[in-house]
Design an enzyme around this catalytic site. Structure first.
Site, PDB file in Angstrom:
ATOM      1  N   ASP A   1      -3.066  -0.695  -0.265  1.00 24.42           N
ATOM      2  CA  ASP A   1      -3.635   0.651  -0.406  1.00 24.42           C
ATOM      3  C   ASP A   1      -4.945   0.647  -1.184  1.00 24.42           C
ATOM      4  O   ASP A   1      -5.066   0.023  -2.236  1.00 24.42           O
ATOM      5  CB  ASP A   1      -2.621   1.558  -1.106  1.00 24.42           C
TER       6      ASP A   1
ATOM      7  N   ASP B   1       4.615   2.539   8.790  1.00 23.01           N
ATOM      8  CA  ASP B   1       4.532   1.754   7.559  1.00 23.01           C
ATOM      9  C   ASP B   1       5.487   0.554   7.583  1.00 23.01           C
ATOM     10  O   ASP B   1       6.194   0.331   8.569  1.00 23.01           O
ATOM     11  CB  ASP B   1       4.867   2.707   6.399  1.00 23.01           C
TER      12      ASP B   1
HETATM   13  C1  GLA Z   1       2.154   2.859   2.048  1.00 23.51           C
HETATM   14  C2  GLA Z   1       0.891   3.050   2.878  1.00 23.51           C
HETATM   15  C3  GLA Z   1       0.112   4.255   2.358  1.00 23.51           C
HETATM   16  C4  GLA Z   1       1.009   5.488   2.411  1.00 23.51           C
HETATM   17  C5  GLA Z   1       2.265   5.231   1.603  1.00 23.51           C
HETATM   18  C6  GLA Z   1       3.264   6.358   1.749  1.00 23.51           C
HETATM   19  O1  GLA Z   1       1.832   2.492   0.743  1.00 23.51           O
HETATM   20  O2  GLA Z   1       0.088   1.910   2.848  1.00 23.51           O
HETATM   21  O3  GLA Z   1      -1.055   4.440   3.106  1.00 23.51           O
HETATM   22  O4  GLA Z   1       1.325   5.775   3.754  1.00 23.51           O
HETATM   23  O5  GLA Z   1       2.921   4.042   2.036  1.00 23.51           O
HETATM   24  O6  GLA Z   1       4.431   6.120   1.028  1.00 23.51           O
END
Ligand code: GLA
Length: 406
Positions: free
Chosen positions: A207, A152
């Site tokens: 996301d 991430d």
């Molecule tokens: C980010 C990623 C998600 C998930 C969250 C976890 O937002 O894009 O897919 O992995 O972190 O905290």
């Protein structure tokens, strides 16, 4: 003189060792990775029982047999601090048996073990990130039997993304265990332009969320429904291909959308040659959901070895878009996506369409080649391309066909 030769020899060895580790593991994702990830449904409510049950369900539901492989434990598996030696540690309340044992369990099911961390100092949920510990962490992941690392981009400060992800790539390669490297910086720094030699897949958007066509504003960023996720990045399909995929995020199938929306979502992920990472509670999913996730004809479009992402051929006629994807052996997938709120009629005269794809250099010209048409959801043959295709497509649904060269 001897000393100089010895010195040059040592430098040459160091240089070749550095070169050897400065690459990603090749060939681990020749088709888009398939699996399941804990985040969309469970967020921080993860523990070893859940992950083991998810692995069991992936086998029992037929997902494994359909190609789903990676069981990915996302954020929140860690204790809040590294140990005295600087190693990451699992939260022993959630994972009392430890990560190696969890990996062994997943492997015993014939599946692969994926884990999450972050290129910044902290994960997005506030747990220790990997920055400055890359080589140490890579050794730990290898010792746990990890096969897939989602990395991430929270708390990255002023770090340069390409360089940071390259450091982790080199660390994984040096640790020596083949690990699929999933870059997750949301498309912020155009990973499609630099990711090919760094990772096997890269997120292209923030996301996803479980609606067909909405935006949820979180202030500094938004999460997107299915249609907006598809539409957000234009002009990057040429960057995706075997071993280096554009990743429009984990799937929202079985998380509250209608069955037709789920079907449209799955169809479009397959058209986009997207990684197929389920995000629902696979332990309790209904048969209709499992049937969507395990539709082998649609999965075959996603997993086609040519590895070409679909192109949008027509835009929005009555809310219907036509997407086409060249396949191996001169077959094609065609998806009529009805984004509108009403059912729509399709009347497609193949002889009037000449589709030249400048990414794959394939041409769909039914005057030259005839194709049989197979509906990949009804599993019916719909004649051939000599006559026009007429059909009705429900709102937020698709007609997805494979053109089979005759
Ligand atoms: C980010 C990623 C998600 C998930 C969250 C976890 O937002 O894009 O897919 O992995 O972190 O905290």
């Amino acid at each position: 003189m001897k000393k100089i030769i010895f010195f040059i020899f040592i430098i040459a060895i160091i240089a070749s060792a550095t070169r050897a580790s400065a690459q990603k593991f090749q060939g681990l994702a020749l088709t888009p990775p398939m699996g399941w990830n804990s985040w969309n449904t469970f967020a921080c409510n993860v523990d070893e029982v859940l992950i083991r049950e998810a692995a069991d369900a992936i086998v029992a539901s037929g997902m494994k047999e359909s190609g789903y492989q990676y069981v990915v434990l996302d954020d929140c598996w860690e204790a809040m601090a590294r140990d005295n030696a600087g190693n990451l540690v699992a939260d022993l309340n959630k994972f009392p048996s430890g990560m190696k044992v969890l990996g062994d369990y997943i492997h015993s099911k014939g599946l692969k073990f994926g884990i999450h961390n972050c290129a910044g100092t902290k994960t997005c949920a506030g747990y220790p990130g990997g920055r400055g510990h890359e080589f140490q962490d890579a050794l730990l992941y290898a010792s746990w039997g990890v096969d897939f690392l989602k990395y991430d981009w929270c708390s990255h400060g002023t770090a340069n993304s390409e360089e940071t992800y390259k450091t982790m790539r080199d660390a994984l390669h040096t640790a020596g265990r083949p690990i699929v490297f999933s870059i997750c910086e949301w498309g912020d720094t155009k990973p499609w332009e630099w990711g090919k030699d760094v990772g096997h897949l890269w997120r292209i958007t923030g996301d996803i969320t479980d609606c067909f066509d909405c935006e949820v504003n979180h202030g500094s960023w938004s999460s997107w429904g299915i249609i907006k996720t598809i539409e957000l990045r234009k002009g990057i399909r040429q960057y995706s291909g075997p071993d280096h995929w554009n990743d429009p995020d984990m799937m929202e199938i079985g998380r509250g959308m209608s069955q037709s929306e789920d079907r449209a979502h799955f169809s479009m992920w397959a058209m986009l040659a997207a990684p197929l990472i389920a995000g629902n509670d696979v332990r309790s999913m209904k048969k209709e959901i499992a049937d969507i996730l395990t539709n082998k004809d649609v999965i075959a479009i996603d997993q086609d070895s040519l590895g070409v992402q679909a192109l949008k051929y027509t835009d929005n006629e009555n809310g219907v878009e036509v997407w086409v994807k060249p396949l191996k052996n001169d077959d094609w997938a065609v998806c009529f996506l009805n984004k509108s709120e009403q059912k729509q009629k399709i009347d497609f005269d193949w002889s009037k369409h000449y589709i030249a794809d400048d990414v794959s250099n394939k041409i769909l010209d039914t005057k030259g080649i005839q194709f049989g048409i197979r509906d990949l959801w009804s599993k019916k043959n719909l004649g051939d391309t000599k006559k026009r295709l007429t059909a009705e497509v429900a709102s937020h649904d698709v007609l997805m066909v494979r053109l089979i060269k005759q």
